[in-house]
Design an enzyme around this catalytic site. Structure first.
Site, PDB file in Angstrom:
ATOM      1  N   HIS A  35       0.832  -1.201  -0.011  1.00  0.00           N
ATOM      2  CA  HIS A  35       0.162   0.088  -0.034  1.00  0.00           C
ATOM      3  C   HIS A  35       0.757   1.169  -0.081  1.00  0.00           C
ATOM      4  O   HIS A  35       0.382   2.155   0.525  1.00  0.00           O
ATOM      5  CB  HIS A  35      -0.804  -0.180   1.105  1.00  0.00           C
ATOM      6  N   THR A  36       2.196   1.214  -0.724  1.00  0.00           N
ATOM      7  CA  THR A  36       3.030   2.489  -0.775  1.00  0.00           C
ATOM      8  C   THR A  36       2.475   3.042  -2.128  1.00  0.00           C
ATOM      9  O   THR A  36       2.806   4.165  -2.298  1.00  0.00           O
ATOM     10  CB  THR A  36       4.398   2.131  -0.785  1.00  0.00           C
TER      11      THR A  36
ATOM     12  N   TYR B 253     -10.272  -1.700   0.721  1.00  0.00           N
ATOM     13  CA  TYR B 253      -9.001  -1.203   0.280  1.00  0.00           C
ATOM     14  C   TYR B 253      -9.084   0.390  -0.011  1.00  0.00           C
ATOM     15  O   TYR B 253      -8.394   1.027   0.198  1.00  0.00           O
ATOM     16  CB  TYR B 253      -8.877  -1.654  -1.529  1.00  0.00           C
TER      17      TYR B 253
ATOM     18  N   SER C 148      -3.068 -10.026  -9.316  1.00  0.00           N
ATOM     19  CA  SER C 148      -3.516  -8.994 -10.098  1.00  0.00           C
ATOM     20  C   SER C 148      -4.038  -9.622 -11.536  1.00  0.00           C
ATOM     21  O   SER C 148      -3.505  -9.084 -12.491  1.00  0.00           O
ATOM     22  CB  SER C 148      -2.465  -7.958 -10.240  1.00  0.00           C
TER      23      SER C 148
ATOM     24  N   ASP D 157       0.108  -2.272 -10.305  1.00  0.00           N
ATOM     25  CA  ASP D 157      -0.184  -3.780 -11.025  1.00  0.00           C
ATOM     26  C   ASP D 157      -0.078  -3.476 -12.513  1.00  0.00           C
ATOM     27  O   ASP D 157       0.545  -4.414 -13.060  1.00  0.00           O
ATOM     28  CB  ASP D 157      -1.911  -4.074 -10.802  1.00  0.00           C
TER      29      ASP D 157
ATOM     30  N   GLU E 271      -9.716   1.283 -14.073  1.00  0.00           N
ATOM     31  CA  GLU E 271      -9.983   0.691 -12.715  1.00  0.00           C
ATOM     32  C   GLU E 271     -10.556   1.490 -11.635  1.00  0.00           C
ATOM     33  O   GLU E 271     -11.595   1.240 -10.968  1.00  0.00           O
ATOM     34  CB  GLU E 271      -8.873  -0.201 -12.154  1.00  0.00           C
TER      35      GLU E 271
HETATM   36  C1  GLA Z   1      -3.576  -3.903  -5.012  1.00  0.00           C
HETATM   37  C2  GLA Z   1      -3.811  -2.512  -5.781  1.00  0.00           C
HETATM   38  C3  GLA Z   1      -2.337  -1.949  -5.840  1.00  0.00           C
HETATM   39  C4  GLA Z   1      -1.539  -1.518  -4.727  1.00  0.00           C
HETATM   40  C5  GLA Z   1      -1.710  -3.167  -3.725  1.00  0.00           C
HETATM   41  C6  GLA Z   1      -1.008  -2.777  -2.434  1.00  0.00           C
HETATM   42  O1  GLA Z   1      -2.833  -4.659  -5.755  1.00  0.00           O
HETATM   43  O2  GLA Z   1      -4.185  -2.807  -7.123  1.00  0.00           O
HETATM   44  O3  GLA Z   1      -2.390  -0.696  -6.601  1.00  0.00           O
HETATM   45  O4  GLA Z   1      -2.054  -0.747  -3.795  1.00  0.00           O
HETATM   46  O5  GLA Z   1      -2.846  -3.583  -3.834  1.00  0.00           O
HETATM   47  O6  GLA Z   1       0.005  -2.727  -2.313  1.00  0.00           O
END
Ligand code: GLA
Length: 404
Positions: free
Chosen positions: A39-40, A248, A130, A200, A188
């Site tokens: 989550h950076t 999220y 993903s 992703d 998205e």
């Molecule tokens: C998901 C989101 C990414 C990222 C991760 C956590 O995969 O799609 O953009 O924020 O979570 O790092």
């Protein structure tokens, strides 16, 4: 994902079965694993990832009735709509990723007409690899195959790429990759409704075999560092994470409101000492999320250094620390993920292990010495089954080149 017990078919074969003729074009995009940096990305931070050998592949042919028809190896129902009428169908939410990309392409001035497409996936759903970004990227690329376009920062370039004598398009240029990643992210964010960062989509487009990507999400730059000697093992809890479910987006809101309260452009600009000194300005939840993100960005800096120095043991330690921080501060882990990391840590061949991706279920990624990977897998499967009664099928992933 292949349906349980279903024979594996390629997208081309799926197309033949679905439309009774041979497709003219095929495109594919790999899934990704987040190696470090949880989550950076949407905090303008640093993150490390790899593209892996699990793909979304789309076979397609143009059609002349101005309609788009999709079949999928995962979802039984077809989806049919007019190019002039692209909107959500609650019966087929999986098609939203395709539709979102089509709308963003149009917004950028890309012209396309109808087509039939068969979508095949070898990316397990909800396993933190993903599949959504891979579907977005594969969609953008199959449209490029059918109706060639070139993208730049402003939108579609005046001159589209031309095919060679064999009908092949040139590979995607370096300068086209970032605009394409952003376009897929916008699909998205705007159409699917998940406020994800760029991790992703960048990973699927910039992956490099045997290398880890180091992504700087503030400056939107990508560097590659070799990662050889260890296997990457993914253990899927089977607990489904539903990013659209709102958890999220809620984490993202806490991080962004924390940055605002600290008068920072984003958490990337915040030092740990400044954060601690200003704890009173944040709600307890904002503080926890910010504490995780600020520490996690720092861990990526240290991990990059460890990798450069070939110190993979040290590199792995940052993975363990990352998991603890996600578990205790961001709180996006779950008991199954924690158990998998604890079990991985017990095995001497494991250098590091952590949850990967959005969290709230999904999978762990473990870095394991190659020569002991089979012993590690046997240990994980039997220990997990003993503790939970559930079967575990760890998967070894190869690091591959990105799409296009
Ligand atoms: C998901 C989101 C990414 C990222 C991760 C956590 O995969 O799609 O953009 O924020 O979570 O790092």
């Amino acid at each position: 994902m292949k349906g349980a017990g279903m024979p594996e078919v390629s997208a081309t074969e799926l197309f033949r079965r679905g439309f009774n003729f041979t497709p003219t074009r095929v495109a594919r995009a790999p899934g990704r694993l987040e190696v470090l940096g949880n989550h950076t990305d949407y905090n303008e931070g640093l993150v490390m990832s790899v593209a892996v050998d699990r793909y979304i592949e789309i076979a397609a042919s143009p059609r002349t009735d101005g309609r788009i028809e999709l079949v999928s190896s995962v979802f039984p129902q077809r989806e049919l709509f007019a190019v002039t009428d692209i909107r959500r169908n609650p019966e087929a939410p999986w098609a939203d990723y395709v539709k979102g990309v089509l709308l963003e392409l149009r917004r950028k001035g890309v012209h396309f007409s109808g087509f039939s497409a068969a979508i095949d996936s070898s990316i397990p759903l909800g396993a933190g690899m993903s599949s959504s970004a891979a579907l977005e990227v594969a969609t953008a690329l199959v449209v490029r195959e059918l109706y060639p376009y070139a993208l730049n920062e402003q939108g579609a370039a005046d001159v589209p790429p031309t095919r060679d004598r064999q009908g092949r398009l040139p590979v995607l240029g370096v300068k086209e990759r970032l605009p394409l990643a952003r376009l897929c992210q916008a699909a998205e964010n705007r159409f699917v409704g998940v406020n994800c960062g760029l991790l992703d989509q960048i990973s699927s487009l910039f992956g490099k075999a045997h290398h880890v990507l180091s992504i700087d999400c503030r400056f939107q730059t990508v560097a590659h560092a070799p990662l050889v000697g260890e296997a990457i093992v993914v253990c899927n809890t089977g607990v489904k994470h539903a990013l659209v479910g709102g958890e999220y987006n809620a984490l993202r809101e806490h991080c962004e409101s924390a940055a605002r309260a600290l008068q920072a452009k984003s958490l990337r600009s915040v030092e740990m000492s400044y954060l601690k000194a200003n704890k009173h300005r944040l709600s307890p939840r904002e503080y926890e999320c910010a504490y995780h993100v600020v520490g996690e960005i720092q861990r990526v800096v240290y991990a990059e250094r460890a990798l450069r120095e070939d110190d993979h043991r040290q590199f792995g330690q940052y993975l363990f620390q990352s998991h603890e921080s996600s578990r205790d501060f961001l709180r996006n882990s779950c008991p199954e993920l924690d158990l998998l990391v604890d079990l991985a840590r017990q095995h001497r061949a494991c250098l590091g292990s952590r949850l990967t991706g959005g969290g709230f279920g999904g999978a762990t990624i473990s870095l394991v010495a190659y020569h002991e990977v089979e012993a590690f897998i046997a240990h994980m499967s039997s220990a997990y089954e003993q503790r939970t009664g559930r079967q575990l099928e760890p998967v070894v992933c190869q690091v591959v080149d990105g799409a296009g």
